[in-house]
Structures are given as structure tokens and as C-alpha cells.
Scaffold this motif. Structure first.
Motif, PDB file in Angstrom:
ATOM      1  N   GLN A  98     -13.873  23.871 -10.558  1.00 40.40           N
ATOM      2  CA  GLN A  98     -12.463  24.190 -10.788  1.00 40.40           C
ATOM      3  C   GLN A  98     -11.554  23.411  -9.835  1.00 40.40           C
ATOM      4  OE1 GLN A  98     -12.312  28.488 -10.520  1.00 40.40           O
ATOM      5  NE2 GLN A  98     -13.134  28.759 -12.579  1.00 40.40           N
ATOM      6  N   GLU A  99     -11.946  23.334  -8.562  1.00 43.23           N
ATOM      7  CA  GLU A  99     -11.163  22.533  -7.617  1.00 43.23           C
ATOM      8  C   GLU A  99     -11.168  21.064  -8.034  1.00 43.23           C
ATOM      9  OE1 GLU A  99     -11.755  25.165  -3.528  1.00 43.23           O
ATOM     10  OE2 GLU A  99     -13.019  23.387  -3.835  1.00 43.23           O
ATOM     11  N   GLY A 100     -12.322  20.589  -8.490  1.00 42.89           N
ATOM     12  CA  GLY A 100     -12.444  19.203  -8.933  1.00 42.89           C
ATOM     13  C   GLY A 100     -11.508  18.880 -10.087  1.00 42.89           C
ATOM     14  N   GLU A 101     -11.384  19.800 -11.032  1.00 39.32           N
ATOM     15  CA  GLU A 101     -10.469  19.593 -12.163  1.00 39.32           C
ATOM     16  C   GLU A 101      -9.033  19.458 -11.674  1.00 39.32           C
ATOM     17  OE1 GLU A 101     -11.407  22.965 -14.614  1.00 39.32           O
ATOM     18  OE2 GLU A 101     -13.249  22.036 -15.382  1.00 39.32           O
ATOM     19  N   LYS A 102      -8.651  20.285 -10.697  1.00 38.81           N
ATOM     20  CA  LYS A 102      -7.296  20.196 -10.141  1.00 38.81           C
ATOM     21  C   LYS A 102      -7.091  18.879  -9.403  1.00 38.81           C
ATOM     22  CE  LYS A 102      -5.234  24.185  -8.705  1.00 38.81           C
ATOM     23  NZ  LYS A 102      -5.048  25.383  -7.858  1.00 38.81           N
ATOM     24  N   LEU A 103      -8.095  18.468  -8.641  1.00 42.08           N
ATOM     25  CA  LEU A 103      -7.996  17.211  -7.907  1.00 42.08           C
ATOM     26  C   LEU A 103      -7.855  16.031  -8.869  1.00 42.08           C
ATOM     27  CD1 LEU A 103     -10.709  17.828  -5.165  1.00 42.08           C
ATOM     28  CD2 LEU A 103      -8.247  17.547  -4.763  1.00 42.08           C
ATOM     29  N   MET A 146       0.840  -1.184   0.000  1.00 46.41           N
ATOM     30  CA  MET A 146       0.000   0.000   0.000  1.00 46.41           C
ATOM     31  C   MET A 146       0.882   1.244   0.000  1.00 46.41           C
ATOM     32  SD  MET A 146      -2.567   1.264   3.029  1.00 46.41           S
ATOM     33  CE  MET A 146      -3.641   2.625   2.737  1.00 46.41           C
ATOM     34  N   ARG A 147       0.492   2.168  -0.838  1.00 52.98           N
ATOM     35  CA  ARG A 147       1.065   3.512  -0.812  1.00 52.98           C
ATOM     36  C   ARG A 147      -0.110   4.450  -0.610  1.00 52.98           C
ATOM     37  NH1 ARG A 147       2.683   4.921  -5.856  1.00 52.98           N
ATOM     38  NH2 ARG A 147       1.363   3.329  -6.697  1.00 52.98           N
ATOM     39  N   ALA A 148       0.109   5.528   0.123  1.00 54.94           N
ATOM     40  CA  ALA A 148      -1.001   6.422   0.426  1.00 54.94           C
ATOM     41  C   ALA A 148      -0.617   7.869   0.151  1.00 54.94           C
ATOM     42  CB  ALA A 148      -1.435   6.260   1.871  1.00 54.94           C
ATOM     43  N   LEU A 149      -1.601   8.597  -0.348  1.00 46.70           N
ATOM     44  CA  LEU A 149      -1.462  10.017  -0.600  1.00 46.70           C
ATOM     45  C   LEU A 149      -2.644  10.715   0.048  1.00 46.70           C
ATOM     46  CD1 LEU A 149      -0.357  12.552  -2.192  1.00 46.70           C
ATOM     47  CD2 LEU A 149      -1.869  11.839  -4.052  1.00 46.70           C
ATOM     48  N   LEU A 150      -2.371  11.810   0.741  1.00 43.74           N
ATOM     49  CA  LEU A 150      -3.428  12.687   1.233  1.00 43.74           C
ATOM     50  C   LEU A 150      -3.403  13.913   0.336  1.00 43.74           C
ATOM     51  CD1 LEU A 150      -5.639  13.443   3.233  1.00 43.74           C
ATOM     52  CD2 LEU A 150      -3.855  14.338   4.757  1.00 43.74           C
ATOM     53  N   LEU A 151      -4.464  14.088  -0.423  1.00 51.77           N
ATOM     54  CA  LEU A 151      -4.575  15.169  -1.391  1.00 51.77           C
ATOM     55  C   LEU A 151      -5.477  16.250  -0.802  1.00 51.77           C
ATOM     56  CD1 LEU A 151      -3.868  16.065  -4.297  1.00 51.77           C
ATOM     57  CD2 LEU A 151      -5.841  14.737  -5.082  1.00 51.77           C
ATOM     58  N   LEU A 152      -4.963  17.485  -0.777  1.00 48.87           N
ATOM     59  CA  LEU A 152      -5.638  18.582  -0.093  1.00 48.87           C
ATOM     60  C   LEU A 152      -5.820  19.793  -0.992  1.00 48.87           C
ATOM     61  CD1 LEU A 152      -3.152  18.577   2.902  1.00 48.87           C
ATOM     62  CD2 LEU A 152      -5.350  17.430   2.874  1.00 48.87           C
ATOM     63  N   VAL A 153      -6.887  20.530  -0.752  1.00 53.07           N
ATOM     64  CA  VAL A 153      -7.084  21.807  -1.426  1.00 53.07           C
ATOM     65  C   VAL A 153      -6.750  22.905  -0.416  1.00 53.07           C
ATOM     66  CG1 VAL A 153      -8.742  23.386  -2.480  1.00 53.07           C
ATOM     67  CG2 VAL A 153      -8.861  20.946  -2.984  1.00 53.07           C
ATOM     68  N   GLY A 154      -5.765  23.716  -0.727  1.00 49.08           N
ATOM     69  CA  GLY A 154      -5.389  24.845   0.128  1.00 49.08           C
ATOM     70  C   GLY A 154      -4.406  24.455   1.209  1.00 49.08           C
ATOM     71  N   LYS A 155      -3.503  25.377   1.515  1.00 48.35           N
ATOM     72  CA  LYS A 155      -2.470  25.086   2.499  1.00 48.35           C
ATOM     73  C   LYS A 155      -3.012  25.202   3.919  1.00 48.35           C
ATOM     74  CE  LYS A 155      -0.612  29.758   2.484  1.00 48.35           C
ATOM     75  NZ  LYS A 155       0.539  30.585   2.283  1.00 48.35           N
ATOM     76  N   THR A 156      -2.313  24.566   4.835  1.00 46.13           N
ATOM     77  CA  THR A 156      -2.631  24.655   6.255  1.00 46.13           C
ATOM     78  C   THR A 156      -1.905  25.879   6.798  1.00 46.13           C
ATOM     79  OG1 THR A 156      -2.745  22.241   6.348  1.00 46.13           O
ATOM     80  CG2 THR A 156      -2.594  23.408   8.447  1.00 46.13           C
ATOM     81  N   THR A 157      -2.650  26.802   7.355  1.00 40.97           N
ATOM     82  CA  THR A 157      -2.048  28.069   7.769  1.00 40.97           C
ATOM     83  C   THR A 157      -1.653  28.115   9.242  1.00 40.97           C
ATOM     84  OG1 THR A 157      -4.244  29.011   8.162  1.00 40.97           O
ATOM     85  CG2 THR A 157      -3.257  29.384   5.989  1.00 40.97           C
ATOM     86  N   GLU A 158      -2.245  27.281  10.069  1.00 46.16           N
ATOM     87  CA  GLU A 158      -1.946  27.297  11.500  1.00 46.16           C
ATOM     88  C   GLU A 158      -0.681  26.487  11.792  1.00 46.16           C
ATOM     89  OE1 GLU A 158      -3.482  29.056  13.821  1.00 46.16           O
ATOM     90  OE2 GLU A 158      -5.001  29.815  12.432  1.00 46.16           O
ATOM     91  N   LYS A 159       0.269  27.104  12.463  1.00 47.44           N
ATOM     92  CA  LYS A 159       1.546  26.465  12.763  1.00 47.44           C
ATOM     93  C   LYS A 159       1.351  25.180  13.575  1.00 47.44           C
ATOM     94  CE  LYS A 159       5.971  27.237  15.021  1.00 47.44           C
ATOM     95  NZ  LYS A 159       6.765  28.106  15.863  1.00 47.44           N
ATOM     96  N   TRP A 160       0.516  25.226  14.597  1.00 45.41           N
ATOM     97  CA  TRP A 160       0.332  24.059  15.459  1.00 45.41           C
ATOM     98  C   TRP A 160      -0.290  22.887  14.700  1.00 45.41           C
ATOM     99  CZ3 TRP A 160      -4.566  22.200  16.697  1.00 45.41           C
ATOM    100  CH2 TRP A 160      -5.647  23.043  16.398  1.00 45.41           C
ATOM    101  N   VAL A 192      -8.789  12.156  -0.079  1.00 40.23           N
ATOM    102  CA  VAL A 192      -8.960  13.514  -0.579  1.00 40.23           C
ATOM    103  C   VAL A 192      -9.793  14.345   0.397  1.00 40.23           C
ATOM    104  CG1 VAL A 192      -9.725  14.946  -2.515  1.00 40.23           C
ATOM    105  CG2 VAL A 192      -8.942  12.603  -2.943  1.00 40.23           C
ATOM    106  N   ILE A 193      -9.236  15.496   0.767  1.00 37.26           N
ATOM    107  CA  ILE A 193      -9.966  16.500   1.535  1.00 37.26           C
ATOM    108  C   ILE A 193     -10.150  17.686   0.602  1.00 37.26           C
ATOM    109  CG2 ILE A 193      -9.960  18.033   3.530  1.00 37.26           C
ATOM    110  CD1 ILE A 193      -8.092  16.012   4.913  1.00 37.26           C
ATOM    111  N   GLY A 194     -11.390  17.963   0.264  1.00 40.41           N
ATOM    112  CA  GLY A 194     -11.684  19.019  -0.695  1.00 40.41           C
ATOM    113  C   GLY A 194     -11.720  20.390  -0.060  1.00 40.41           C
ATOM    114  N   GLY A 195     -12.254  21.311  -0.806  1.00 40.05           N
ATOM    115  CA  GLY A 195     -12.386  22.681  -0.335  1.00 40.05           C
ATOM    116  C   GLY A 195     -13.580  22.840   0.594  1.00 40.05           C
ATOM    117  N   ALA A 196     -13.840  24.052   0.985  1.00 41.93           N
ATOM    118  CA  ALA A 196     -14.877  24.353   1.976  1.00 41.93           C
ATOM    119  C   ALA A 196     -16.288  23.968   1.532  1.00 41.93           C
ATOM    120  CB  ALA A 196     -14.837  25.834   2.317  1.00 41.93           C
ATOM    121  N   TYR A 197     -16.520  23.879   0.233  1.00 45.55           N
ATOM    122  CA  TYR A 197     -17.863  23.586  -0.254  1.00 45.55           C
ATOM    123  C   TYR A 197     -18.034  22.152  -0.741  1.00 45.55           C
ATOM    124  CZ  TYR A 197     -18.202  28.602   0.095  1.00 45.55           C
ATOM    125  OH  TYR A 197     -18.186  29.882   0.573  1.00 45.55           O
ATOM    126  N   GLY A 198     -17.046  21.313  -0.494  1.00 49.97           N
ATOM    127  CA  GLY A 198     -17.170  19.919  -0.888  1.00 49.97           C
ATOM    128  C   GLY A 198     -16.585  19.651  -2.264  1.00 49.97           C
TER     129      GLY A 198
END
Length: 157
Positions: free
Chosen positions: A55-60, A1-15, A103-109
């Protein structure tokens, strides 16, 4: 198994970044694991929700290979306990040579096209969390799943 977590937008909180980094390192002890962050859409505030999801879906979809198993983290997905999630991972994917893309999408799914490409949907909770917090919750649970599979003491049932 190989795993990828694909995200839309960077994580801004340091913690959150520190926690995500810690658990990502831990996961790599068990399986090759990486995260890929897709940039947010420019002018997001000026785009209607459906266009933004498309648009987010196309990138994903561009980041996913034909042979990947795509698992969406979605509020309407299947709920697991930590132990049943571990069993699901072990039974379905652990010995697979295919890459599993969570996959974790954007704020609207997700767009309709992303839903159609998905093999499975998982809900982490009936509660709503920020998309940045979901990242940390998911990587912790993914790590926990491997400690359960290996019978290690991290998870105390």
C-alpha cells in the motif's frame, strides 16, 4: 537538476523538523529542492507487513513521474563517503534536467514494485537509524555534497 525527497509519514519531533527545514533551505541555494510527505497508512498496526509495504508502495509510485530518476535510501544500497557522494551527484545528476527523487520508505522498507522502479539505492550507514532521523541525516549530506562540489568551507576533509 531538480530534487525531491519523498517520505512516508510526517516527522513528529520538533528538533528534527527544524534541522530538516534549515538544510532544505540551504539546498535550495544550489538546486530546486522540495520534500513531499505521504500520509501514513490508516490502521497500520492491523495490517500485515507485506500488505503495508504494498500500500505504501502504491502511494510512492503514484507520486513519481515516468521520467524521474528514483533513488531509494535503503540499508542494502551503495555506501558512499561524503566526497564520493558529492562526486556521484556532480557526475550523474547536476547538469541533468530530470528530477531526481530520493525516497525514504516506511519502517518495513519498500515493496517489490518500488524496488523495480528504482534506478539506484543508497545506504547512509551500516547502522540503523529511525526513519525520522534518516531524513535529517540525508538532507545534511545532500547539502554537504553541494558545498563540496562548490569548494565551500562547510566540509573539512
Amino acid at each position: 537538476m531538480r530534487a525531491l525527497l519523498l517520505l512516508v509519514g510526517k516527522t513528529t519531533e520538533k528538533w528534527l523538523n527544524e534541522g530538516i527545514g534549515d538544510y532544505s533551505t540551504r539546498i535550495n541555494r544550489y538546486v530546486p529542492f522540495e520534500m513531499q510527505v505521504l500520509s501514513d497508512m490508516k490502521n497500520r498496526g492491523k495490517i500485515d507487513t507485506e500488505t503495508l509495504k504494498k500500500q505504501e508502495g502504491e502511494k510512492l509510485l503514484a507520486a513519481i513521474n515516468d521520467k524521474d530518476v528514483v533513488v531509494l535510501l535503503d540499508e542494502n544500497g551503495k555506501s558512499f563517503s561524503s566526497t564520493t557522494f558529492a562526486s556521484w551527484i556532480e557526475k550523474e545528476y547536476l547538469l541533468s534536467s530530470r528530477r531526481v527523487v530520493f525516497v525514504i520508505g516506511g519502517a518495513y522498507g519498500f515493496s517489490k514494485d518500488v524496488y523495480e522502479r528504482a534506478f539506484f539505492k543508497i545506504s547512509l550507514s551500516a547502522m540503523t537509524f529511525s526513519h525520522q532521523m534518516v531524513r535529517l541525516i540525508f538532507v545534511e549530506q545532500f547539502y554537504r555534497a553541494f558545498t563540496i562540489i562548490k569548494g565551500e568551507p562547510y566540509h573539512h576533509a
